[in-house]
Structure formats: structure tokens, C-alpha cells
Design a protein around this motif. Structure first.
Motif, PDB file in Angstrom:
ATOM      1  N   GLY A  51      -7.662 -33.107  12.756  1.00  0.00           N
ATOM      2  CA  GLY A  51      -8.423 -34.175  12.921  1.00  0.00           C
ATOM      3  C   GLY A  51      -8.070 -35.498  12.649  1.00  0.00           C
ATOM      4  O   GLY A  51      -8.369 -36.324  13.434  1.00  0.00           O
ATOM      5  N   ASP A  52      -7.048 -35.614  11.840  1.00  0.00           N
ATOM      6  CA  ASP A  52      -6.326 -36.928  11.714  1.00  0.00           C
ATOM      7  C   ASP A  52      -5.697 -37.580  12.568  1.00  0.00           C
ATOM      8  O   ASP A  52      -5.605 -38.859  13.244  1.00  0.00           O
ATOM      9  N   THR A  55      -8.457 -39.049  14.979  1.00  0.00           N
ATOM     10  CA  THR A  55      -8.960 -40.202  14.271  1.00  0.00           C
ATOM     11  C   THR A  55      -7.873 -41.249  14.285  1.00  0.00           C
ATOM     12  O   THR A  55      -8.483 -42.548  14.819  1.00  0.00           O
ATOM     13  N   ARG A  94     -14.897 -30.446  16.545  1.00  0.00           N
ATOM     14  CA  ARG A  94     -14.131 -31.498  16.061  1.00  0.00           C
ATOM     15  C   ARG A  94     -13.746 -32.509  16.992  1.00  0.00           C
ATOM     16  O   ARG A  94     -13.859 -33.803  16.608  1.00  0.00           O
ATOM     17  N   SER A  97     -17.109 -34.564  17.594  1.00  0.00           N
ATOM     18  CA  SER A  97     -17.559 -35.426  16.412  1.00  0.00           C
ATOM     19  C   SER A  97     -16.556 -36.663  16.238  1.00  0.00           C
ATOM     20  O   SER A  97     -17.188 -37.711  15.709  1.00  0.00           O
ATOM     21  N   LEU A  98     -15.532 -36.588  16.440  1.00  0.00           N
ATOM     22  CA  LEU A  98     -14.526 -37.531  16.288  1.00  0.00           C
ATOM     23  C   LEU A  98     -13.900 -38.282  17.646  1.00  0.00           C
ATOM     24  O   LEU A  98     -13.673 -39.705  17.591  1.00  0.00           O
TER      25      LEU A  98
END
Length: 276
Positions: A51-52, A55, A94, A97-98
Motif C-alpha cells: 500500500g505504501d 500512497t 487496497r 481505498s488508496l
């Protein structure tokens, strides 16, 4: 209406090999006077499991002053069943949401722009069917607008009636369904990325454009494909028809994946190693 298509940026806070291409690309984008940016996937090195990466990459995208729409690539949400990272509910959640929706439509004057999650194609599950139903509706209620479609994977690599190319293009059954929808509606453009080759052609009345990667080219790791190896973007200009120009953006570095694949995608190297 001017749309800039960028694709296959492969950004990451941890594996920073291609991040340096963002500054010259961003500078060029801002000078184009575009109305919209479309990113056709592989935004990240490994958003499918990290996820990083999503982001970090979305923070870079927010530096653009022009509105942007994004569809995911296989490195963002996973790939086919049986792969190391198959698309699943966790990976889709994921991304959503991001990064936001994995499919979208946008109307501008006489045009309807549609973004597809091509990584759902080939799973033959509820997610794939829901997207086909959504696409059918998006095309059916276009109210006379012409259509441009954007996706990560191309419809085909070498020929419209080719067999299953595995990793590289839409599988034959799903490709046929797309062909039927494209022929039934006024789809003027199908633009994609994924191949790290830049090419333009036609399928019946539809222009096909493969956008060049903004990160790297591939030398001997994969077979030759149609088109050119270059790093850049595509300018799509829409009036009564669409005119697309592939651009080698000044100041960007044409990294060669073969040189750094052991560091960026070691799993790809392992898959190619002979079994003793």
C-alpha cells in the motif's frame, strides 16, 4: 479536448529506480495545456502487495494541476489466476481505498471517455461480469457521444484474431466480448499501456494506441513486439475525430529493465531461471 496519456510509471518509495522520470514528465505535462490526464496503469512498482507504493505514487500524481483519471495495471492490483499476484478482493480493496475507482467514465462535449480495469478480464468471476454489465450500460446510454476507451492491457499484440498471449493482452473470450461492444457503438479509440512498446494501428473503425512507458524499455528479456522502444507519453486531441501523437518526452531517461530487474522485480528473474 486534449488528453495526455501516461502509463507504466512504476513508482515506489523503496525501489526508486524510475522515480527520477517524474520531474521532467510533470514539467512537460504542465506545458501541454491539456484538459485531462489519463494514466493507464502500473502506477506503482508493487502496489499489488504494498500500500505504501500506492500512497507514494498518488502523492506524486497530486502534484499535477490538471485533472487526472487512473486505471490500474497488473503491478497495482494483480494479474491472472495462477500468477504470483492474482487479482483478489484484498488487492482490489487496497487500490480502491488508496487510489479510487478502478473503472470510470467522463463526459466532455461530444465525447464519452471510459476507463476499464483490464486486469479483471480473464477471471470469469463476478467482478469481471459486473464490469461488462457496467460497460454495456456506459456504451448504451452515451446519448450519441463518440467513445474513447482506456485500459492497461491491449486488445491484442500481433493480430486481432490471435490466440491467448498469456501475460500480454486480453484473453480471446473477453477480447471477443469487447470487439462486439466496440463494433456496436462508436468507439473511436482504444488506448492502452503494459507492453513497454509505443505503437499505433487500427481495428476496423477503431484507432489503437499503445502508450510508451514513462519508466523503462525492455531489451532481450522479452520478444520483439510491434512499434518502437521509447520513453514518453501520448497526446490525444479530440474534435469530431481523434488524433493521437506519441511523444518522446525530453529529459526522461530510458532505463532498461534488463539491467535492474534483479533489484526491481526479482520474482520475474526467478520465473525465468531454468529448473535443474
Amino acid at each position: 479536448m486534449k488528453i495526455i496519456q501516461i502509463t507504466d510509471t512504476h513508482f515506489s518509495p523503496g525501489k526508486q529506480h524510475f522515480n527520477g522520470n517524474w520531474a521532467p514528465l510533470l514539467s512537460w505535462i504542465e506545458e501541454t495545456g491539456a484538459d485531462l490526464i489519463v494514466h493507464t496503469g502500473d502506477l506503482t512498482v508493487d502496489g499489488a502487495d504494498n500500500g505504501d507504493d500506492i500512497t507514494f505514487s498518488m502523492d506524486l500524481m497530486r502534484r499535477v494541476s490538471i485533472p487526472m483519471l487512473i486505471v490500474p495495471g497488473n503491478h497495482d492490483v494483480g494479474h491472472l489466476k495462477g500468477s504470483d499476484q492474482p487479482v483478489n478482493a484484498e488487492r482490489l480493496s487496497r487500490w480502491r481505498s488508496l487510489a479510487g475507482d478502478d473503472r470510470w467514465l467522463e463526459d466532455a462535449g461530444a465525447w464519452r471517455f471510459i476507463g476499464l480495469n483490464s486486469l479483471l478480464l480473464g477471471h470469469e468471476d463476478d467482478e469481471e461480469e459486473a464490469q461488462f454489465e457496467w460497460l454495456d450500460q456506459a456504451l448504451s446510454d452515451r446519448a450519441g457521444r463518440r467513445v474513447a476507451m482506456f485500459a492497461h492491457k491491449p486488445l491484442f499484440v500481433d493480430a486481432p484474431d490471435e490466440g491467448d498471449t498469456g501475460y500480454w493482452s486480453v484473453r480471446p473470450v473477453q477480447r471477443r466480448r469487447l470487439y462486439d461492444l466496440i463494433s456496436a457503438h462508436d468507439v473511436a479509440l482504444f488506448a492502452s499501456g503494459h507492453l513497454h512498446w509505443a505503437w499505433q494501428g487500427r481495428f476496423d473503425n477503431t484507432q489503437l494506441t499503445w502508450g510508451p512507458s514513462a519508466a523503462f524499455i525492455i531489451d532481450k528479456m522479452e520478444r520483439e513486439m510491434p512499434g518502437d522502444r521509447l520513453i514518453g507519453a501520448v497526446v490525444h486531441e479530440f474534435d469530431t475525430d481523434v488524433e493521437s501523437t506519441i511523444v518522446a518526452v525530453p529529459g526522461m531517461t530510458a532505463h532498461v529493465l534488463d539491467d535492474v530487474v534483479h533489484e526491481v522485480y526479482p520474482q520475474a528473474v526467478k520465473q525465468r531461471e531454468p529448473v535443474e
